[in-house]
Write a protein that holds these residues in place. Structure first.
Motif, PDB file in Angstrom:
ATOM      1  N   LYS A 110     -29.589 -16.563  -7.718  1.00 54.20           N
ATOM      2  CA  LYS A 110     -29.776 -16.435  -9.170  1.00 54.20           C
ATOM      3  C   LYS A 110     -31.082 -15.734  -9.548  1.00 54.20           C
ATOM      4  O   LYS A 110     -31.247 -15.310 -10.675  1.00 54.20           O
ATOM      5  CB  LYS A 110     -29.712 -17.805  -9.839  1.00 54.20           C
ATOM      6  CG  LYS A 110     -30.829 -18.748  -9.433  1.00 54.20           C
ATOM      7  CD  LYS A 110     -30.692 -20.074 -10.141  1.00 54.20           C
ATOM      8  CE  LYS A 110     -31.808 -21.012  -9.749  1.00 54.20           C
ATOM      9  NZ  LYS A 110     -31.727 -22.286 -10.435  1.00 54.20           N
ATOM     10  N   TRP A 111     -32.000 -15.611  -8.613  1.00 56.03           N
ATOM     11  CA  TRP A 111     -33.274 -14.943  -8.901  1.00 56.03           C
ATOM     12  C   TRP A 111     -33.204 -13.440  -8.638  1.00 56.03           C
ATOM     13  O   TRP A 111     -34.162 -12.726  -8.880  1.00 56.03           O
ATOM     14  CB  TRP A 111     -34.396 -15.560  -8.052  1.00 56.03           C
ATOM     15  CG  TRP A 111     -34.479 -17.037  -8.225  1.00 56.03           C
ATOM     16  CD1 TRP A 111     -34.173 -17.983  -7.295  1.00 56.03           C
ATOM     17  CD2 TRP A 111     -34.867 -17.746  -9.400  1.00 56.03           C
ATOM     18  NE1 TRP A 111     -34.336 -19.231  -7.827  1.00 56.03           N
ATOM     19  CE2 TRP A 111     -34.767 -19.125  -9.111  1.00 56.03           C
ATOM     20  CE3 TRP A 111     -35.277 -17.356 -10.672  1.00 56.03           C
ATOM     21  CZ2 TRP A 111     -35.071 -20.107 -10.042  1.00 56.03           C
ATOM     22  CZ3 TRP A 111     -35.571 -18.346 -11.606  1.00 56.03           C
ATOM     23  CH2 TRP A 111     -35.475 -19.693 -11.293  1.00 56.03           C
ATOM     24  N   GLY A 112     -32.081 -12.986  -8.117  1.00 52.69           N
ATOM     25  CA  GLY A 112     -31.942 -11.566  -7.813  1.00 52.69           C
ATOM     26  C   GLY A 112     -30.905 -10.904  -8.692  1.00 52.69           C
ATOM     27  O   GLY A 112     -30.343 -11.516  -9.599  1.00 52.69           O
ATOM     28  N   ARG A 113     -30.647  -9.633  -8.410  1.00 55.00           N
ATOM     29  CA  ARG A 113     -29.712  -8.861  -9.225  1.00 55.00           C
ATOM     30  C   ARG A 113     -28.996  -7.830  -8.367  1.00 55.00           C
ATOM     31  O   ARG A 113     -29.579  -7.270  -7.445  1.00 55.00           O
ATOM     32  CB  ARG A 113     -30.496  -8.138 -10.320  1.00 55.00           C
ATOM     33  CG  ARG A 113     -29.835  -8.226 -11.662  1.00 55.00           C
ATOM     34  CD  ARG A 113     -30.684  -7.759 -12.796  1.00 55.00           C
ATOM     35  NE  ARG A 113     -31.216  -6.410 -12.636  1.00 55.00           N
ATOM     36  CZ  ARG A 113     -32.364  -6.022 -13.128  1.00 55.00           C
ATOM     37  NH1 ARG A 113     -33.107  -6.853 -13.802  1.00 55.00           N
ATOM     38  NH2 ARG A 113     -32.790  -4.786 -12.969  1.00 55.00           N
ATOM     39  N   ILE A 114     -27.731  -7.595  -8.705  1.00 58.39           N
ATOM     40  CA  ILE A 114     -26.971  -6.529  -8.048  1.00 58.39           C
ATOM     41  C   ILE A 114     -26.455  -5.612  -9.137  1.00 58.39           C
ATOM     42  O   ILE A 114     -25.901  -6.079 -10.128  1.00 58.39           O
ATOM     43  CB  ILE A 114     -25.762  -7.079  -7.260  1.00 58.39           C
ATOM     44  CG1 ILE A 114     -26.229  -8.058  -6.189  1.00 58.39           C
ATOM     45  CG2 ILE A 114     -24.978  -5.949  -6.619  1.00 58.39           C
ATOM     46  CD1 ILE A 114     -25.084  -8.679  -5.429  1.00 58.39           C
ATOM     47  N   GLU A 115     -26.662  -4.316  -8.959  1.00 65.19           N
ATOM     48  CA  GLU A 115     -26.176  -3.342  -9.938  1.00 65.19           C
ATOM     49  C   GLU A 115     -25.449  -2.228  -9.208  1.00 65.19           C
ATOM     50  O   GLU A 115     -25.881  -1.804  -8.141  1.00 65.19           O
ATOM     51  CB  GLU A 115     -27.359  -2.718 -10.703  1.00 65.19           C
ATOM     52  CG  GLU A 115     -28.188  -3.712 -11.484  1.00 65.19           C
ATOM     53  CD  GLU A 115     -29.546  -3.139 -11.864  1.00 65.19           C
ATOM     54  OE1 GLU A 115     -30.010  -2.170 -11.225  1.00 65.19           O
ATOM     55  OE2 GLU A 115     -30.146  -3.680 -12.800  1.00 65.19           O
ATOM     56  N   VAL A 116     -24.368  -1.764  -9.820  1.00 65.38           N
ATOM     57  CA  VAL A 116     -23.662  -0.613  -9.266  1.00 65.38           C
ATOM     58  C   VAL A 116     -24.530   0.607  -9.528  1.00 65.38           C
ATOM     59  O   VAL A 116     -25.086   0.772 -10.612  1.00 65.38           O
ATOM     60  CB  VAL A 116     -22.271  -0.456  -9.922  1.00 65.38           C
ATOM     61  CG1 VAL A 116     -21.569   0.784  -9.401  1.00 65.38           C
ATOM     62  CG2 VAL A 116     -21.421  -1.690  -9.653  1.00 65.38           C
ATOM     63  N   ALA A 117     -24.668   1.462  -8.522  1.00 66.49           N
ATOM     64  CA  ALA A 117     -25.536   2.640  -8.639  1.00 66.49           C
ATOM     65  C   ALA A 117     -24.712   3.914  -8.467  1.00 66.49           C
ATOM     66  O   ALA A 117     -23.526   3.864  -8.162  1.00 66.49           O
ATOM     67  CB  ALA A 117     -26.633   2.567  -7.576  1.00 66.49           C
TER      68      ALA A 117
END
Length: 142
Positions: A110-117
Motif C-alpha cells: 500500500k505504500w507503493g504504486r504501479i503505473e502503466v507506462a
C-alpha cells in the motif's frame, strides 16, 4: 509560522539485477512477460462474530517481469492483477523484495504504486531470473 518548502528527491531507478533480498524502496521500469492467476483458497470462517461482513476474496497473480538486465517474479494483488498484462510496460515505485520459500519476489504494497507506462524498447533478459536463485537464511552470531 513560515512553511518550509520540502524539496522532493528525484526517484532513483534501479535495474532488476541490482535487487537484493530484504531490500525496499525500489523504483523500476519493467515489462510484464507473463501473468498467472493463483487460485484463491477459501477463507477460513472467523470464530468470532467481529467480522460480520464477508471480505471480498483477494486476487493474486504471479507475474514474470524484468528489464534488459534480469527478470524476477512479481506478486500482484487485487487491482494490480488487472494492470499486469503480458507485454505491458509498468513503472513500480517503492517496490520491495519479499522472500518466499528461499527465493526473491518483487511486491508493491500500500505504500507503493504501479503505473502503466509507455512501451519500453528493451528485451527482457529471462535467462537471468533472480527468483530462481535460492537463498539460505544464515544467523550471524554477534
Amino acid at each position: 509560522m513560515a512553511t518550509v518548502a520540502v524539496e522532493k528527491r528525484k526517484p532513483v531507478f534501479v535495474n532488476v539485477e541490482e535487487l537484493k533480498p530484504g531490500t525496499t524502496g525500489h523504483n523500476l521500469t519493467v515489462k510484464v512477460v507473463s501473468s498467472k492467476v493463483v487460485p484463491a483458497h477459501k477463507p477460513r470462517r472467523a470464530s468470532s462474530s467481529l467480522s460480520q461482513r464477508p471480505q471480498p476474496p483477494s486476487r493474486i497473480a504471479e507475474c514474470l517481469v524484468g528489464d534488459n538486465t534480469a527478470s524476477i517474479v512479481f506478486t500482484a494483488r487485487n487491482d494490480q492483477v488487472d494492470i499486469m498484462k503480458p507485454g505491458a510496460t509498468v513503472v513500480m515505485r517503492n517496490a520491495k523484495i519479499d522472500m518466499f520459500k528461499g527465493s526473491m519476489r518483487l511486491a508493491v504494497d500500500k505504500w507503493g504504486r504501479i503505473e502503466v507506462a509507455e512501451p519500453a524498447n528493451f528485451t527482457v533478459k529471462e535467462s537471468n531470473n533472480l527468483s530462481l536463485v535460492e537463498y539460505e537464511l544464515v544467523t550471524v552470531q554477534a
